[in-house]
Design a protein around this motif. Structure first.
Motif, PDB file in Angstrom:
ATOM      1  N   ARG A 287      -9.984   5.611  -3.852  1.00 37.58           N
ATOM      2  CA  ARG A 287      -9.597   4.409  -4.616  1.00 37.58           C
ATOM      3  C   ARG A 287     -10.663   3.329  -4.469  1.00 37.58           C
ATOM      4  O   ARG A 287     -10.835   2.480  -5.337  1.00 37.58           O
ATOM      5  N   VAL A 288     -11.396   3.361  -3.329  1.00 34.18           N
ATOM      6  CA  VAL A 288     -12.465   2.385  -3.113  1.00 34.18           C
ATOM      7  C   VAL A 288     -13.555   2.577  -4.166  1.00 34.18           C
ATOM      8  O   VAL A 288     -14.039   1.622  -4.776  1.00 34.18           O
TER       9      VAL A 288
ATOM     10  N   PRO B  66     -16.371   1.055   3.586  1.00 39.91           N
ATOM     11  CA  PRO B  66     -15.109   0.300   3.577  1.00 39.91           C
ATOM     12  C   PRO B  66     -14.338   0.389   4.890  1.00 39.91           C
ATOM     13  O   PRO B  66     -13.435  -0.415   5.130  1.00 39.91           O
ATOM     14  N   GLY B  67     -14.689   1.378   5.738  1.00 43.71           N
ATOM     15  CA  GLY B  67     -13.921   1.611   6.948  1.00 43.71           C
ATOM     16  C   GLY B  67     -12.594   2.276   6.597  1.00 43.71           C
ATOM     17  O   GLY B  67     -12.113   2.114   5.480  1.00 43.71           O
ATOM     18  N   PRO B  68     -11.995   3.031   7.486  1.00 42.53           N
ATOM     19  CA  PRO B  68     -12.512   3.383   8.804  1.00 42.53           C
ATOM     20  C   PRO B  68     -13.646   4.408   8.692  1.00 42.53           C
ATOM     21  O   PRO B  68     -13.611   5.269   7.825  1.00 42.53           O
TER      22      PRO B  68
ATOM     23  N   GLN C  52     -11.434  11.864   2.453  1.00 42.04           N
ATOM     24  CA  GLN C  52     -10.012  11.479   2.446  1.00 42.04           C
ATOM     25  C   GLN C  52      -9.154  12.710   2.746  1.00 42.04           C
ATOM     26  O   GLN C  52      -8.461  13.241   1.865  1.00 42.04           O
TER      27      GLN C  52
ATOM     28  N   ARG D   9     -15.581   7.734   3.420  1.00 37.88           N
ATOM     29  CA  ARG D   9     -14.924   8.698   4.307  1.00 37.88           C
ATOM     30  C   ARG D   9     -14.349   9.859   3.490  1.00 37.88           C
ATOM     31  O   ARG D   9     -13.905   9.661   2.352  1.00 37.88           O
TER      32      ARG D   9
ATOM     33  N   HIS E 168      -7.879  -0.023  -5.422  1.00 32.53           N
ATOM     34  CA  HIS E 168      -7.888  -0.868  -4.223  1.00 32.53           C
ATOM     35  C   HIS E 168      -8.670  -2.122  -4.632  1.00 32.53           C
ATOM     36  O   HIS E 168      -9.820  -2.320  -4.241  1.00 32.53           O
TER      37      HIS E 168
ATOM     38  N   ARG F 218       0.875  -1.179   0.000  1.00 36.35           N
ATOM     39  CA  ARG F 218       0.000   0.000   0.000  1.00 36.35           C
ATOM     40  C   ARG F 218       0.904   1.219   0.000  1.00 36.35           C
ATOM     41  O   ARG F 218       1.858   1.299   0.772  1.00 36.35           O
TER      42      ARG F 218
HETATM   43  N1  ASP Z   1      -9.715   1.813   3.893  1.00 35.43           N
HETATM   44  C1  ASP Z   1     -10.059   2.402   2.639  1.00 35.43           C
HETATM   45  C2  ASP Z   1      -8.823   2.774   1.848  1.00 35.43           C
HETATM   46  O1  ASP Z   1      -7.730   2.408   2.213  1.00 35.43           O
HETATM   47  C3  ASP Z   1     -11.015   3.530   2.769  1.00 35.43           C
HETATM   48  C4  ASP Z   1     -10.549   4.725   3.552  1.00 35.43           C
HETATM   49  O2  ASP Z   1      -9.420   4.775   4.010  1.00 35.43           O
HETATM   50  O3  ASP Z   1     -11.380   5.626   3.695  1.00 35.43           O
HETATM   51  O4  ASP Z   1      -8.928   3.438   0.842  1.00 35.43           O
END
Ligand code: ASP
Length: 335
Positions: free
Chosen positions: A190-191, A285-287, A247, A245, A157, A127
């Motif tokens: 990316r989600v 997707p969290g968090p 970003q 979320r 992702h 990542r």
């Molecule tokens: N966990 C997800 C990501 O890595 C979503 C996020 O961080 O908001 O993109």
């Protein structure tokens, strides 16, 4: 039905992930995967899913392999689920603490990768905030080494896209009957991009994206998706809604929206959820930032499948690991 304009032909990551026989050696993007390939991955993931309270699935598909987790950005779910997935398939797993890795001392990522390769680590899960890094590394590693993208900048992702598709398929098997809404900070997500790639290839009836103007991706991205600036209009009649979320880490301080007004105008509340189909599911997707992009009672409510997504995440990562290793073994046998 949502149609696609983007194609693997002009996506360097899509080309970098296949071997000379066209098999997936790496997983960097869902772009360019066919509906059959996606379906096979979802079917294998479903095979690995176990009910809550049951013992997890295990086999020896990765026996003798060494998996290294290299997370240069924070992660809880993805890192732990890749680790559990690899262990449950019989691999040896090492987690690098990237805060104290040699990259901090000025070593290039490629030199770190070559070091791991020299130790017989043959599946590298990474990542990073830098766009294009997984594809660049995939072009440099030995033919038996696999790179799995666990989150690349705002771009990709892939295992998240797969687990979202699996969770939606468990709700309703026929994608051609489904309207799915992705809501929130689409521009930096990316989600959202990986979900769009998976769901459009799988033939979802309608994919909607809803975001405030500043968080909407540029025109030309998300081909085939219907764009909404008004969350209430976007919610009407959907089968599934995915909240995202904000970003913050990909924005300048001045671009970060005020949380209270964001919640008022864009938060997924139970009132808004009433505009969706009565049995609509809610994904995240969290968090999560409770009471910012999603109301706490919705996150914990009966339509929430957020915990199921987490369970599916391990199964999807097992399916990806097993598939990639099978492809590498198939190539070895041909030689
Ligand atoms: N966990 C997800 C990501 O890595 C979503 C996020 O961080 O908001 O993109």
């Amino acid at each position: 039905m949502a149609t696609r304009q983007a194609s693997a032909a002009n996506d360097p990551s899509a080309n970098a992930q296949r071997d000379s026989d066209g098999r997936l050696q790496h997983l960097i993007t869902l772009e360019g995967l066919s509906r059959d390939e996606l379906t096979a991955l979802l079917d294998l993931a479903q095979f690995y899913v176990r009910a809550p309270g049951d013992l997890p699935a295990r086999d020896q598909s990765l026996a003798g392999h060494t998996v290294a987790n290299l997370f240069f950005e924070p992660s809880t779910r993805t890192r732990v689920s890749f680790e559990l997935a690899a262990q449950r398939l019989g691999a040896e797993v090492v987690n690098l603490d990237m805060q104290s890795s040699s990259r901090v001392k000025g070593e290039t990522v490629l030199d770190t990768i070559y070091t791991l390769q020299a130790m017989h680590a043959d599946i590298l899960i990474m990542r990073d905030a830098e766009p294009g890094l997984p594809a660049m590394i995939a072009r440099h590693v030995a033919p038996h080494v696999c790179i799995l993208n666990a989150g690349e900048a705002h771009l990709s992702h892939p295992t998240q896209g797969l687990l979202d598709a699996l969770t939606i398929r468990q709700h309703r098997a026929d994608f051609s009957q489904l309207t799915v809404l992705i809501a929130g900070d689409i521009a930096h997500s990316r989600v959202a991009r990986s979900a769009w790639q998976a769901l459009t290839t799988l033939g979802v009836k309608e994919l909607r994206i809803a975001a405030p103007e500043d968080l909407m991706p540029p025109a030309g991205e998300f081909a085939g998706a219907t764009r909404y600036g008004d969350i209430d209009a976007a919610m009407r009649g959907v089968d599934a809604v995915m909240a995202l979320r904000i970003q913050r880490e990909r924005m300048l301080h001045s671009q970060i929206p005020d949380e209270a007004s964001y919640y008022r105008t864009f938060g997924i509340t139970s009132e808004r959820l009433n505009l969706a189909k009565p049995d609509a599911i809610v994904l995240h997707p969290g968090p999560m930032n409770r009471d910012v992009e999603i109301a706490s009672d919705v996150a914990d409510g009966r339509r929430s499948v957020i915990q199921r997504q987490v369970t599916n995440g391990v199964a999807v990562r097992m399916a990806v690991l097993a598939t990639i290793v099978r492809n590498v073994q198939a190539r070895r046998q041909l030689r």
